[in-house]
Design a protein around this motif. Structure first.
Motif, short mmCIF file in Angstrom:
data_model
loop_
_atom_site.label_atom_id
_atom_site.label_comp_id
_atom_site.label_asym_id
_atom_site.label_seq_id
_atom_site.Cartn_x
_atom_site.Cartn_y
_atom_site.Cartn_z
N LYS B 56 -10.26 1.26 -12.04
CA LYS B 56 -9.80 2.25 -10.91
C LYS B 56 -8.88 3.05 -10.60
O LYS B 56 -7.43 2.23 -10.61
CB LYS B 56 -10.17 1.42 -9.67
CG LYS B 56 -11.07 2.89 -7.66
CD LYS B 56 -12.16 1.19 -7.25
CE LYS B 56 -11.21 0.39 -6.96
NZ LYS B 56 -12.40 -0.46 -5.83
N ARG B 95 -9.92 5.79 -5.80
CA ARG B 95 -9.84 5.91 -4.42
C ARG B 95 -8.80 6.13 -3.74
O ARG B 95 -7.43 6.21 -3.97
CB ARG B 95 -10.00 4.29 -4.25
CG ARG B 95 -10.30 3.88 -2.77
CD ARG B 95 -10.40 2.77 -3.21
NE ARG B 95 -9.44 1.58 -2.25
CZ ARG B 95 -8.71 0.42 -2.05
NH1 ARG B 95 -9.99 -0.40 -2.56
NH2 ARG B 95 -7.26 0.26 -1.88
N THR B 97 -7.35 6.58 -0.14
CA THR B 97 -6.18 5.72 1.25
C THR B 97 -5.39 6.24 1.90
O THR B 97 -4.04 6.82 1.68
CB THR B 97 -5.91 4.67 1.28
OG1 THR B 97 -6.54 3.80 0.32
CG2 THR B 97 -5.98 3.66 2.64
N ASN B 98 -5.71 7.32 3.30
CA ASN B 98 -4.88 8.47 3.80
C ASN B 98 -4.63 7.45 5.28
O ASN B 98 -4.72 7.28 5.31
CB ASN B 98 -6.07 9.62 3.56
CG ASN B 98 -4.92 11.12 4.36
OD1 ASN B 98 -3.38 10.84 4.58
ND2 ASN B 98 -5.30 12.04 3.59
N LEU B 99 -3.27 7.26 4.85
CA LEU B 99 -2.21 6.62 6.10
C LEU B 99 -1.50 7.78 6.73
O LEU B 99 -0.15 7.04 7.75
CB LEU B 99 -1.92 5.50 5.55
CG LEU B 99 -2.36 4.61 4.83
CD1 LEU B 99 -1.85 3.54 4.43
CD2 LEU B 99 -3.47 3.85 5.49
N ALA B 100 -2.12 9.36 6.87
CA ALA B 100 -1.14 10.07 7.65
C ALA B 100 -0.99 10.56 9.03
O ALA B 100 -2.47 9.85 9.12
CB ALA B 100 -0.99 10.99 6.76
N ILE B 118 -0.37 -1.85 5.72
CA ILE B 118 -0.07 -0.84 5.31
C ILE B 118 1.05 -1.42 4.02
O ILE B 118 1.22 -0.20 2.61
CB ILE B 118 1.43 -0.29 6.15
CG1 ILE B 118 0.31 0.11 7.41
CG2 ILE B 118 1.13 1.33 5.58
CD1 ILE B 118 0.06 1.85 7.04
N ARG B 120 0.62 -3.51 2.09
CA ARG B 120 -0.82 -4.46 1.32
C ARG B 120 -0.86 -3.26 0.18
O ARG B 120 -1.21 -3.47 -0.80
CB ARG B 120 -1.77 -5.19 1.86
CG ARG B 120 -2.37 -5.73 0.39
CD ARG B 120 -3.65 -6.90 2.22
NE ARG B 120 -4.60 -5.99 1.89
CZ ARG B 120 -5.80 -5.24 1.48
NH1 ARG B 120 -6.26 -6.39 0.58
NH2 ARG B 120 -6.40 -4.61 2.06
N GLN B 121 -1.58 -2.05 1.64
CA GLN B 121 -1.86 -0.51 0.75
C GLN B 121 -1.26 -0.25 -0.38
O GLN B 121 -1.81 -0.33 -1.40
CB GLN B 121 -2.37 0.22 1.72
CG GLN B 121 -3.59 -0.22 2.88
CD GLN B 121 -4.69 -0.14 2.38
OE1 GLN B 121 -5.27 0.03 0.70
NE2 GLN B 121 -5.29 -0.79 2.42
N MET B 124 -1.09 -1.78 -3.95
CA MET B 124 -2.38 -2.15 -4.16
C MET B 124 -2.55 -0.66 -5.03
O MET B 124 -3.76 -0.52 -5.96
CB MET B 124 -3.23 -2.08 -3.59
CG MET B 124 -3.78 -3.44 -3.04
SD MET B 124 -5.48 -3.92 -2.55
CE MET B 124 -5.92 -2.42 -1.52
#
Lengths: 326, 265
Positions: B56, B95, B97-100, B118, B120-121, B124
């Motif tokens: 992934k 995958r 992950t949009n953290l904006a 955050i 941790r994200q 990864m």
């Protein structure tokens, strides 16, 4: 007395209302279970993950983005801020507030059913307890017997309380049994946080503590039963006052629905908090959601509901004792 | 038979009634008389759970409204178009992950990076894309309101923050390539375009300088994409890109990714 109660219970059972109610609950729970299932599937597809921490983080970021939009009512902003702080708290303490499982479904089901659905079911039983006897004329047959009038009414009221108890039991058992087919039956020991106290914009977490989910559910069921009893009592009062069951239903329905609508728009009308119908969402206090009107607390809402319930009971008995039946 | 059934129902109702009463008592006891025992923080999620070398591809997007996609009716933003482009080139599951967060400034991003989840994200991620600084420079997005002195002050603070942001990202994740996407001049068709363009160029240069201090952080320019016909690529707020603008940014970033991935292997 016990004979009278038995008699009244027999009437309720004969009318087969309880079966209808059980069927309604079963159908709706199945519907909600499917909706919930689709929702989790959709979320998983969108985020490409089942990692709840990622999902929760994504929800937090979404909330933060929504908070940035300038055109938003003050109440809504406050509500979102509280939600945000709660979710961050869950994340920081490594607690998944929506771990899948039948108990979690049951919990959210009760939370959503407490202000409209459960009271509605109670109404189905309570609305015609007295009014149908009045309109059918059978009330005379009851009253000519050598039993005190208040005893007759009390036996009807006790039968109502027993029915409320049965309805709650059906809601609990059916929601657990049906949703468990899809989500699994485990999860009673999941820790949940409660004790959030809202103070203005802030979320006071000084009193926050963790309880296992079974305890949480039991608390919610207790509160839901309390709400149902109060709504049932008021319906009972109208059933004594009016001859027409349809009118009783209409009045109570209007009250309940107006409560749901009012809760969304009374934030600046402070005295509205003394109306029983905006106080029905007792489980929101356990969850830590913002109340419709600032300053409302669990104790306050329970007191308001208790006063309304007692008043309704007094009126019902007073009118029933005084009335001429011919 | 019926007698039995009704008696049975009454008993069940009474018993469950006792249960609900118990629940109510529990509610009162728990909510009004509970002693606060805040949960212990012992079960921390392991931040050591770093990027898995699996099939992934994990992309983490950080920053402000540009990364969020404000102005794009489809809501994709450049991240969405970039992923579209990547999906065309590879079968790997991607995958995102949009953290904006809209309106985020460099100090806000720094604070966001302080959150364990955050971190941790980020840890990864296989790839990190970010935009930051637009709100430090164009405060509120109306126009360039700052005078020269304020501008220097804002830049000084921004550069210091950016340095700490990059340092933090590299600390959490030492391998992932980071694309720091630069600014364009949304006011390129106004009268003072000469001046605003100079300021944006200067700002981008400062960002690129900071990025160059760290390994695998690439400053991606967008200035040129919006240099001509700027209004064709801007949303109706004349500040954020529209779908076409985001598409151009996304395609540019996507084109970089294939190159660097191949270079790595």
């Amino acid at each position: 007395m016990s004979k009278l109660v038995y008699n009244e219970m027999l009437k309720i059972v004969r009318k087969k209302r309880l079966w209808v109610i059980a069927a309604i609950i079963a159908v709706l729970v199945a519907l909600f279970t499917y909706a919930q299932y689709r929702e989790t599937e959709e979320l998983r597809k969108r985020l490409g993950t089942t990692d709840w921490r990622t999902q929760l983080q994504q929800q937090i970021v979404d909330l933060q983005n929504r908070l940035q939009s300038p055109s938003m009512s003050e109440e809504w902003r406050k509500y979102l801020q509280i939600r945000l702080k709660q979710q961050q708290y869950y994340l920081e303490h490594n607690i998944n507030p929506s771990a899948p499982g039948a108990p979690t479904f049951m919990r959210t089901f009760i939370e959503n059913a407490i202000d409209l659905f459960l009271p509605l079911l109670v109404m189905v039983v309570a609305a015609d307890l007295v009014s149908s006897e009045a309109s059918a004329g059978t009330i005379k047959l009851l009253l000519v017997r050598p039993v005190k009038r208040w005893k007759i009414l009390l036996s009807k009221y006790i039968a109502l309380l027993l029915s409320v108890s049965l309805i709650m039991l059906m809601a609990a058992v059916l929601s657990y049994a049906i949703s468990g087919l899809v989500f699994g039956y485990g999860g009673f020991r999941l820790p949940l946080l409660t004790g959030f106290v809202q103070q203005g914009e802030d979320l006071n977490t000084a009193n926050v503590h963790m309880i296992p989910q079974w305890k949480y559910i039991l608390i919610e069921l207790g509160l839901a039963a309390f709400v149902s009893v109060v709504v049932g009592t008021l319906t009972f009062m109208f059933s004594v006052l009016l001859r027409s069951t349809a009118a009783v239903m209409g009045i109570m329905l209007a009250a309940l629905i107006s409560g749901a609508i009012l809760s969304n728009m009374v934030s600046s009308w402070h005295s509205a908090k003394y109306l029983f119908m905006v106080n029905l969402r007792l489980t929101d206090y356990i969850k830590g959601a913002a109340p419709p009107i600032e300053g409302m607390t669990l104790g306050f809402s329970m007191a308001v509901l208790a006063v309304w319930g007692l008043a309704g009971l007094l009126v019902a008995f007073f009118v029933f004792m005084q009335r001429d039946v011919y | 038979m019926r007698r039995r059934a009704v008696s049975f129902l009454i008993v069940v109702a009474a018993l469950s009634g006792a249960l609900w009463l118990g629940g109510l008592a529990l509610a009162v006891q728990d909510q009004f008389f509970a002693t606060a025992k805040p949960p212990t923080k012992e079960q921390r999620p392991s931040t050591a759970e770093t990027r898995q070398h699996d099939e992934k591809m994990d992309i983490v997007a950080l920053g402000d409204s540009l990364t969020r996609g404000t102005g794009d009716e489809s809501g994709k933003g450049y991240v969405g178009y970039m992923v579209d482009e990547l999906r065309r080139q590879t079968d790997k599951p991607i995958r995102v992950t949009n953290l904006a967060i809209r309106g985020l400034r460099s100090d806000g991003l720094l604070r966001q990076l302080g959150q364990p989840e955050i971190q941790r994200q980020v840890a990864m991620a296989d790839l990190i894309v970010m935009t930051i600084g637009g709100n430090d420079l164009f405060q509120g997005g109306e126009a360039l309101k700052l005078d020269r002195k304020q501008l220097n002050e804002a830049k000084r603070r921004y550069v210091a923050n950016l340095d700490r942001i990059f340092a933090a990202l590299r600390r959490f994740n030492s391998e992932a390539v980071i694309f720091a996407i630069g600014l364009y001049n949304p006011f390129g068709d106004l009268d003072d375009a000469k001046w605003t363009s100079a300021v944006v160029r200067d700002w981008n240069f400062a960002s690129a300088e900071v990025a160059a201090r760290y390994p695998n952080i690439v400053a991606v320019p967008t200035f040129d994409l919006f240099a001509l016909h700027v209004n064709d690529y801007l949303y109706s707020d004349h500040f954020h890109p529209n779908a076409a603008g985001y598409k151009r940014i996304g395609e540019r970033v996507a084109s970089l990714i294939t190159l660097t991935e191949e270079g790595e292997q």
